[in-house]
Design an enzyme around this catalytic site. Structure first.
Site, mmCIF file in Angstrom:
data_model
loop_
_atom_site.group_PDB
_atom_site.id
_atom_site.type_symbol
_atom_site.label_atom_id
_atom_site.label_comp_id
_atom_site.label_asym_id
_atom_site.label_seq_id
_atom_site.Cartn_x
_atom_site.Cartn_y
_atom_site.Cartn_z
ATOM 1 N N ASP A 35 62.061 55.957 17.346
ATOM 2 C CA ASP A 35 60.865 55.309 16.807
ATOM 3 C C ASP A 35 60.858 55.409 15.293
ATOM 4 O O ASP A 35 60.446 54.508 14.586
ATOM 5 C CB ASP A 35 59.604 55.987 17.343
ATOM 6 N N TYR A 38 63.045 52.885 13.761
ATOM 7 C CA TYR A 38 62.409 51.576 13.923
ATOM 8 C C TYR A 38 61.319 51.414 12.854
ATOM 9 O O TYR A 38 61.239 50.399 12.173
ATOM 10 C CB TYR A 38 61.805 51.466 15.327
ATOM 11 N N ASP A 39 60.502 52.463 12.711
ATOM 12 C CA ASP A 39 59.424 52.410 11.722
ATOM 13 C C ASP A 39 59.980 52.195 10.318
ATOM 14 O O ASP A 39 59.368 51.544 9.489
ATOM 15 C CB ASP A 39 58.590 53.697 11.754
ATOM 16 N N SER A 84 46.453 25.952 40.615
ATOM 17 C CA SER A 84 46.370 27.255 41.291
ATOM 18 C C SER A 84 47.131 27.160 42.611
ATOM 19 O O SER A 84 47.708 26.123 42.923
ATOM 20 C CB SER A 84 44.917 27.648 41.506
ATOM 21 N N GLU A 114 57.559 36.701 44.940
ATOM 22 C CA GLU A 114 57.278 37.534 43.764
ATOM 23 C C GLU A 114 55.924 38.192 43.930
ATOM 24 O O GLU A 114 55.083 37.713 44.681
ATOM 25 C CB GLU A 114 57.172 36.651 42.505
ATOM 26 N N LYS A 116 52.168 38.922 43.124
ATOM 27 C CA LYS A 116 51.106 38.106 42.543
ATOM 28 C C LYS A 116 50.348 39.022 41.584
ATOM 29 O O LYS A 116 49.625 39.928 42.009
ATOM 30 C CB LYS A 116 50.190 37.582 43.648
ATOM 31 N N ASP A 118 47.752 40.466 39.026
ATOM 32 C CA ASP A 118 46.311 40.285 38.972
ATOM 33 C C ASP A 118 45.800 40.496 37.548
ATOM 34 O O ASP A 118 45.220 41.518 37.214
ATOM 35 C CB ASP A 118 45.649 41.272 39.934
ATOM 36 N N ARG A 137 44.169 29.801 31.116
ATOM 37 C CA ARG A 137 44.268 28.755 32.121
ATOM 38 C C ARG A 137 43.017 27.863 32.102
ATOM 39 O O ARG A 137 43.097 26.662 32.298
ATOM 40 C CB ARG A 137 44.450 29.398 33.494
ATOM 41 N N GLU A 173 51.394 35.901 33.195
ATOM 42 C CA GLU A 173 50.148 36.632 33.356
ATOM 43 C C GLU A 173 50.064 37.729 32.298
ATOM 44 O O GLU A 173 51.050 38.397 32.013
ATOM 45 C CB GLU A 173 50.179 37.265 34.757
ATOM 46 N N TYR A 225 56.529 33.944 34.713
ATOM 47 C CA TYR A 225 56.997 33.581 36.053
ATOM 48 C C TYR A 225 57.224 32.097 36.307
ATOM 49 O O TYR A 225 57.697 31.737 37.385
ATOM 50 C CB TYR A 225 56.117 34.172 37.149
ATOM 51 N N LYS A 286 57.324 30.878 47.069
ATOM 52 C CA LYS A 286 57.581 29.537 46.539
ATOM 53 C C LYS A 286 58.870 29.000 47.136
ATOM 54 O O LYS A 286 59.823 29.766 47.330
ATOM 55 C CB LYS A 286 57.752 29.590 45.007
ATOM 56 N N LYS A 310 47.598 37.104 50.212
ATOM 57 C CA LYS A 310 46.785 38.133 49.550
ATOM 58 C C LYS A 310 46.757 39.384 50.414
ATOM 59 O O LYS A 310 46.531 39.303 51.636
ATOM 60 C CB LYS A 310 45.355 37.634 49.356
ATOM 61 N N CYS A 404 12.538 62.785 36.447
ATOM 62 C CA CYS A 404 13.933 62.970 36.038
ATOM 63 C C CYS A 404 14.485 64.201 36.754
ATOM 64 O O CYS A 404 13.848 65.256 36.740
ATOM 65 C CB CYS A 404 14.006 63.158 34.526
ATOM 66 N N CYS A 407 14.897 67.055 33.770
ATOM 67 C CA CYS A 407 13.807 67.649 32.982
ATOM 68 C C CYS A 407 12.434 67.419 33.618
ATOM 69 O O CYS A 407 11.424 67.829 33.065
ATOM 70 C CB CYS A 407 13.829 67.119 31.557
ATOM 71 N N CYS A 422 14.865 58.028 32.415
ATOM 72 C CA CYS A 422 14.038 59.181 32.047
ATOM 73 C C CYS A 422 13.288 58.850 30.766
ATOM 74 O O CYS A 422 13.856 58.319 29.825
ATOM 75 C CB CYS A 422 14.920 60.415 31.846
ATOM 76 N N CYS A 427 15.384 64.787 26.741
ATOM 77 C CA CYS A 427 15.820 65.288 28.050
ATOM 78 C C CYS A 427 17.147 66.025 27.862
ATOM 79 O O CYS A 427 18.082 65.484 27.271
ATOM 80 C CB CYS A 427 15.987 64.126 29.020
HETATM 81 S S1 IVH Z 1 53.672 30.705 40.146
HETATM 82 C C1 IVH Z 1 51.509 26.413 40.021
HETATM 83 N N1 IVH Z 1 53.970 33.283 40.306
HETATM 84 O O1 IVH Z 1 48.092 33.448 40.626
HETATM 85 C C2 IVH Z 1 51.988 27.694 40.358
HETATM 86 N N2 IVH Z 1 51.775 32.448 39.928
HETATM 87 O O2 IVH Z 1 46.314 31.557 42.708
HETATM 88 C C3 IVH Z 1 52.770 28.369 39.317
HETATM 89 N N3 IVH Z 1 50.056 34.206 39.645
HETATM 90 O O3 IVH Z 1 46.577 31.413 38.644
HETATM 91 C C4 IVH Z 1 52.482 29.782 39.305
HETATM 92 N N4 IVH Z 1 51.434 35.915 39.894
HETATM 93 O O4 IVH Z 1 48.802 31.985 37.618
HETATM 94 C C5 IVH Z 1 53.093 32.277 40.136
HETATM 95 N N5 IVH Z 1 54.422 35.558 40.441
HETATM 96 C C6 IVH Z 1 53.542 34.561 40.252
HETATM 97 C C7 IVH Z 1 52.173 34.795 40.027
HETATM 98 C C8 IVH Z 1 51.301 33.708 39.865
HETATM 99 C C9 IVH Z 1 50.181 35.545 39.675
HETATM 100 C C10 IVH Z 1 48.770 33.506 39.412
HETATM 101 C C11 IVH Z 1 48.851 32.083 38.983
HETATM 102 C C12 IVH Z 1 47.613 31.436 39.566
HETATM 103 C C13 IVH Z 1 47.241 32.334 40.673
HETATM 104 C C14 IVH Z 1 47.430 31.619 41.969
#
Ligand code: IVH
Length: 723
Positions: A35, A38-39, A84, A114, A116, A118, A137, A173, A225, A286, A310, A404, A407, A422, A427
């Site tokens: 580091d 790098y710095d 989506s 892959e 998903k 969040d 998005r 994401e 992705y 996919k 999910k 409370c 107190c 309270c 307190c």
């Molecule tokens: S593929 C049109 N891959 O989950 C589809 N989406 O309900 C191209 N998401 O808002 C996206 N992980 O952005 C893809 N490994 C992943 C993902 C992913 C999360 C999101 C995506 C979308 C929602 C789908």
């Protein structure tokens, strides 16, 4: 060559080197340099760019945190709509999806599967390799322009070498690591602010900041992705291309022979996902071939070639044993459920918040009930329901307190907050939390003022607000049974040090409702003295970017309270700094770095040294380990196991002067020479090398000995320590 040309070449070379190291560090996880080095590269680049502003470039690695955004975010229309994906919770839906694919295409298909992620879906635009635009998005058609904030995310490359010519989009994401969510929520709790319910909300909140510096503090990360119309055959090729470009590609990605393979992948990750450092809520499946995707097309909302499985929300049934009432820093009383311990989403849950008494009523929850607990966003347990048919009549209703619990003062219902509060401004529960907040690391950072001392101070009525802390001097601390001479002296010292904390930290410390560290910084700049802030009008306050009417009213009501003004007066007469000083707005250069100090530093006390490191954003730890960034010592030849350990681990060893250079402050002038020596000051590198060689030799000798060598070795250690 002209000086300018030399500088230009050097700037370009530094940028290329730093980009490469960024990529090795953030994307490939295989850093090649320390580091510190790098710095050094970064510091040299910053200096050169300052000297030669004509070579400014927005995609230089120095340009991650830019200017604040004014007003609202700009709305952008996506070049390719961000669709989506249809969701399902069942494997039979996945199999149905597979049958549909076979019907449409007339052949069996392979899938890519892959995680998903969040977080918050974003789209990045690169033009000739340059990161030019980043958007949320939004509704899929239009999103917000959050380029400035995305630039602060360290694993988003600002420039891609060998990128395809022209424009291409990367979809992915933005994630907030769960550890970071925990840290943020802890800070918000201390601060009396509403907690983020999950990592997704927190990521979104962090990206919608008007000050990119705030986003930069949040340690967000990106994962890529998808790219529409990318010149690749399938997902494997796409992700490999991402990696080559230096983009953080989604991982793992399994190419599945058939849908059963994909089902197996879902099963595999159902529990394994809890070992990941960020939140995921399912698996995206996919059709792997891009040509086949083209054939399948999309509906208005989602592509026909993908489905999202999910994970079922993790719920567990358990018994509600009792309800405790917690009094927060603002006086709000929160009912907290004590549960029979139960395992949920990888952790043991024994408590859950019931939020407020409206929620208690809505759920009609009673002590003794069997309740359903769910982990929302994997981190905060929530009670989502009551199994009423399990009741046997012995359950007891939960009544909102009219006094409370700490107190016994009457409570009132805050009409805006749904909270029972309270009414007693002093307190003890409120005061204890307020003092703990005042002394906390991000506030006045008073080392040693922990919960035990605070309890005594409040219970023995020695302080009635934070202003009283500074009136306790020297021997008075000794009046506490729990405090020894040394702690008393340390506390005295820590309190003295805290008087010089930057003004924004003071504003954060005094507990103005709704004012977290970020708002405190904004306020400090807009109202550079306490007088100005105290007398600010509603118009003046709301004119400040990021301060809305509710916030402004909270601030005004805080300063119209006589008790608060009285406490501030005590701070002032104690000599606590109450104005904004340019020089104290120091850059957090040591952010994320952990320091260990060994031996004395002439002219600097232990406390001052620690305070300085904290001021620049670093942390101080007691012992050297793999996570230590630097060991600080003034005497390289001292007998210190910390130095030996640092050499063994390859931890950089630096002096206080070197730290001062790193941060840009003046080290203390030492009047007396530290050591009398007839020889030249030894060269640091050589001295370290010699010591390392000595250590290695000792180790080698140790190894050649046989029998109970370990025992012997530790005995020799012990003897040499004694003599
Ligand atoms: S593929 C049109 N891959 O989950 C589809 N989406 O309900 C191209 N998401 O808002 C996206 N992980 O952005 C893809 N490994 C992943 C993902 C992913 C999360 C999101 C995506 C979308 C929602 C789908």
């Amino acid at each position: 060559m002209s000086e300018q040309l030399v500088a230009k070449n050097r700037i370009e070379s530094l940028r290329a080197q730093i980009r490469r190291h960024d990529r090795l560090y953030y994307v490939e996880n295989t850093p090649e340099i320390t580091d510190q080095n790098y710095d050094r590269l970064m510091a040299e680049l910053i200096e050169l760019e300052k000297q030669f502003p004509e070579f400014y470039s927005p995609d230089s690695p120095t340009q991650r945190v830019g200017n604040e955004l004014a007003g609202e975010f700009k709305t952008l229309k996506h070049a390719v709509p961000m669709l989506s994906i249809g969701n399902t919770y069942s494997y039979s839906d996945m199999r149905e999806f597979d049958e549909r694919m076979i019907r449409e295409l007339g052949l069996g298909v392979s899938y890519s599967a892959e995680l998903k992620y969040d977080g918050l879906a974003v789209s990045l635009t690169y033009v000739d390799g340059r990161f030019t635009l980043g958007a949320t998005r939004g509704d899929g058609e239009k999103g917000d322009d959050i380029t400035a904030n995305l630039r602060t995310i360290k694993n988003i490359p600002l420039f891609l070498e060998n990128a395809p010519k022209g424009t291409f989009h990367v979809r992915g994401e933005v994630l907030l690591p769960l550890k970071e969510l925990e840290r943020l929520n802890k800070e918000r709790e201390e601060n009396g602010e509403a907690l983020f319910a999950n990592a997704r909300n927190a990521a979104a909140g962090s990206l919608k900041q008007h000050d990119p510096a705030v986003t930069a503090e949040r340690k967000l990360t990106f994962v890529a992705y998808a790219s529409a119309r990318f010149p690749a055959f399938d997902d494997l090729e796409l992700l490999t291309a991402y990696k080559k470009l230096g983009l953080p590609a989604a991982s793992p990605c399994r190419i599945c022979r058939d849908i059963e393979d994909a089902v197996a992948f879902c099963e595999e990750w159902k529990d394994k996902r809890f070992t990941l450092p960020f939140a995921t809520d399912g698996i995206v499946i996919k059709v792997n071939s891009f040509a086949l995707r083209e054939k399948l097309g999309a509906t208005a909302k989602s592509p026909r070639w993908a489905i999202a499985y999910k994970f079922p929300a993790e719920t567990a049934a358990t018994k509600l044993l009792s309800v405790s009432m917690q009094v927060g820093r603002t006086g709000a009383i929160t009912p907290v459920a004590n549960l029979e311990p139960v395992r949920l989403a990888g952790t043991k849950v024994s408590r859950a918040t019931l939020h407020n008494f409206d929620e208690v009523e809505r759920l009609d929850i009673r002590v003794g009930d069997t309740v359903l607990v769910e982990k929302a966003g994997e981190i905060i347990p929530d009670i989502v329901g009551v199994l009423k048919d399990k009741r046997d009549g012995s359950e007891e209703k939960i009544v909102a307190p009219d006094k409370c619990p700490v107190c016994q003062s009457p409570v009132y219902r805050d009409p805006e907050m749904a909270a029972i509060t309270c009414s007693n401004a002093s307190c003890p529960a409120v005061l204890k939390r307020a003092l703990a907040h005042f002394a906390s690391r991000n506030a006045m950072d008073i080392t040693g003022l922990g919960p035990a001392v605070i309890d005594e101070l409040v219970d023995k009525k020695i302080v009635s607000d934070y202003g009283d802390l500074y009136a306790i001097k020297g021997v008075n601390w000794l009046a506490f049974s729990n405090i020894g001479d040394k702690s008393a002296a340390n506390l005295d010292h820590a309190l003295n040090l805290s008087k010089q904390r930057p003004y924004d930290r003071l504003l954060f410390a005094i507990g103005i409702p709704g004012v977290g560290s970020a708002t405190a910084r904004t306020l400090a700049k807009s109202f550079p003295t306490m007088e100005k802030l105290v007398s600010a009008t509603l118009e003046e306050l709301t004119a400040v970017e990021g301060i809305g009417e509710i916030n402004a009213k909270g601030i005004m009501s805080f300063f119209s309270n006589a008790r608060n003004l009285e406490a501030l007066e005590k701070l002032r007469s104690a000599g606590v700094a109450m104005e904004y000083r340019e020089t104290e707005d120091v850059p957090k250069i040591l952010d994320g770095k952990i320091f260990v100090i060994t031996g004395a530093i002439p002219g600097v006390s232990r406390l001052e040294a620690a305070a300085t490191i904290l001021k620049y954003g670093g942390t101080v730890s007691e012992s050297v380990s793999k996570t230590t960034s630097y060991l600080i010592t003034e005497d390289l030849s001292a007998k210190s196991s910390k130095i030996d350990k640092a050499l063994e681990l390859g931890t950089p060893v630096i002096s206080w002067k070197e730290l001062a250079e790193m941060c840009g402050f003046e080290p203390p002038e030492i009047e007396e020479p530290r050591q009398f020596s007839l020889f030249d000051e030894p060269n640091k590198e050589e001295e370290l090398k010699a010591r390392k060689a000595r250590l290695a030799k000792e180790k080698a000798e140790d190894k050649t000995e046989n029998g109970n060598k370990e025992k012997e070795a530790s005995q020799t250690d012990l003897f040499s320590e004694l003599f």
